[in-house]
Scaffold this motif. Sequence first.
Motif, short mmCIF file in Angstrom:
data_model
loop_
_atom_site.label_atom_id
_atom_site.label_comp_id
_atom_site.label_asym_id
_atom_site.label_seq_id
_atom_site.Cartn_x
_atom_site.Cartn_y
_atom_site.Cartn_z
N MET A 1 0.84 -1.20 0.00
CA MET A 1 0.00 0.00 0.00
C MET A 1 0.88 1.25 0.00
SD MET A 1 -2.86 1.24 2.78
CE MET A 1 -3.98 -0.06 2.32
N SER A 2 0.48 2.23 -0.77
CA SER A 2 1.25 3.48 -0.83
C SER A 2 1.11 4.24 0.47
CB SER A 2 0.75 4.34 -2.00
OG SER A 2 0.92 3.67 -3.22
N SER A 3 2.19 4.87 0.90
CA SER A 3 2.13 5.70 2.10
C SER A 3 1.92 7.14 1.67
CB SER A 3 3.44 5.57 2.89
OG SER A 3 4.53 5.98 2.10
N TYR A 4 1.02 7.83 2.39
CA TYR A 4 0.70 9.21 2.06
C TYR A 4 1.56 10.13 2.92
CZ TYR A 4 -3.33 7.07 -0.14
OH TYR A 4 -4.13 6.31 -0.94
N ASN A 5 2.37 10.96 2.27
CA ASN A 5 3.25 11.85 3.01
C ASN A 5 2.53 13.11 3.46
OD1 ASN A 5 3.62 12.19 -0.07
ND2 ASN A 5 4.16 14.19 0.75
N ASN A 6 1.33 13.34 2.93
CA ASN A 6 0.61 14.55 3.33
C ASN A 6 -0.88 14.25 3.35
OD1 ASN A 6 0.05 17.16 4.06
ND2 ASN A 6 0.03 17.92 1.97
N ILE A 7 -1.50 14.45 4.51
CA ILE A 7 -2.95 14.29 4.64
C ILE A 7 -3.51 15.60 5.16
CG2 ILE A 7 -4.80 12.99 5.74
CD1 ILE A 7 -2.86 10.68 6.08
N GLU A 8 -4.40 16.19 4.41
CA GLU A 8 -4.89 17.53 4.75
C GLU A 8 -6.41 17.55 4.81
OE1 GLU A 8 -4.32 22.17 3.30
OE2 GLU A 8 -3.56 20.51 2.08
N LYS A 9 -6.93 17.99 5.94
CA LYS A 9 -8.38 18.11 6.11
C LYS A 9 -8.80 19.55 5.78
CE LYS A 9 -10.37 16.21 9.65
NZ LYS A 9 -10.83 15.96 11.03
N ILE A 10 -9.77 19.72 4.91
CA ILE A 10 -10.17 21.04 4.43
C ILE A 10 -11.65 21.25 4.70
CG2 ILE A 10 -10.34 22.56 2.42
CD1 ILE A 10 -8.03 20.93 1.21
N LYS A 11 -11.98 22.31 5.45
CA LYS A 11 -13.37 22.64 5.69
C LYS A 11 -14.02 23.16 4.42
CE LYS A 11 -13.93 25.41 8.98
NZ LYS A 11 -14.13 26.27 10.15
N TYR A 12 -15.30 22.86 4.23
CA TYR A 12 -15.98 23.26 3.00
C TYR A 12 -17.27 23.97 3.39
CZ TYR A 12 -17.83 22.98 -1.76
OH TYR A 12 -18.30 23.30 -3.01
N ALA A 13 -17.39 25.22 2.98
CA ALA A 13 -18.59 26.01 3.27
C ALA A 13 -19.61 25.77 2.18
CB ALA A 13 -18.24 27.50 3.37
#
Length: 434
Positions: A1-13
Amino acid sequence: MSSYNNIEKIKYASEDCVVTLREYIVFENERAEEKYVVFKFANNVSQQLLGMEFEVSQYDIDNNLVEKSVVIYNKFLAKPDKEFVPKAKLKVNYLCKSLSVRLIQAAFDRFIWKEGQYLDNSYKFEHYARDEDTEAAKRAYPVSEAKVTEPKPAAAQKPRKGRLPFVAKNATRKNIARFPAVFNFLVCVAVIAAIGASIYLFNAKSTAFTLDNFDLKVIDKGAKTVTVTGYAGDETSITIPSKIDDYTVIGISENAFAETEIKSVKFNSSSLYIESCAFDGCENLKTVSATGAVTVTVNAFRNCTNLETVTLPKSNLLTGCLKGCTRLSYLEFKSTDAKTVDDLFSGTAPKNLTVVADGKAPDGGDGGSDFVYDPAATYSYGELNGKGVAGYVDHKEYETVNGEIITVNPNGSTSLVLTEDVKSISEAVTALAR
């Protein structure tokens, strides 16, 4: 499985609707140049949600559309008035920096919502999206014609190991993601447990969060340093503190305040880095100030067309950081890598601009310069140095204004070696050489 170097949570209005997107999480693998997105929706109706269809538009760093998808969640259950996370990730274009989502239709227990219309309960979910209903067709983006097919009843079967839970086709046309049906109570429990675990892992691993209306991203967990990635408040006069809770603010991220309605901003950090396009297109912004050392990168305040005063007495301005700031009347800074004031604007500096560098005005005074350069006048070598003349460059052997040699150093060499930016020689210099 690929490892994710960046995980970003983004709020959505999202706009008020029967189903709304609350936030989305981006999984990025830089090595493989892949990005996936998981959506978190809210069912705002007091009925079970049975299926939905929505359009995803993907935009690059310059807010240009790079890809468009139509996604179908078919034959699944979402509880009334509850948030839910579909059990799948949608692959997006690696250039994608932001998303916009538009609901097309949603099917509930007793009615169907479609493009703002409420239909009866004769539910039959279509496996296609009509081109004329999509934003892509309105903007004349090419979307291939889709065949209309009647859906077949889904037979109960166990998910196979090693298979993705959905099928996705390449976009700027249509990506259709079909999610596994909920066949019985045990499968439903397993799905709910997986969703809960996913949400827990997202909260544990994500480096993005919101405090005091500032969207933040952790840079160093040990040192508790963060950058500001956005602003969720309603204030138009913003002060960015040196610390937010226990976190030290060290930067303003790319596009953090781009095209917002802010009118003034003040930085209280002792050391701060403002990335490219952080305040791009803030047409209402009029004043910028700081108490500490600020590094302002190229295009940081691009096209802030009503910006009037920039008071950054300890700052370092990089070439092109004020591009498009055509109404600036006062500029104060400590240092710059630009050769001329014009270079800070990637063109010509605004007329009647007062420049104060390292606590002094260009003429050596303490409140601004009244000096006006006259192209027809004759000047001696060194007379224009420090006068704040737009386009002025000291080449040591000679001086130029906008590429024209206007003085020659009398103590310099008898033979001049002209640089490539020299376009002409003034009549006064020509007469002196005769």
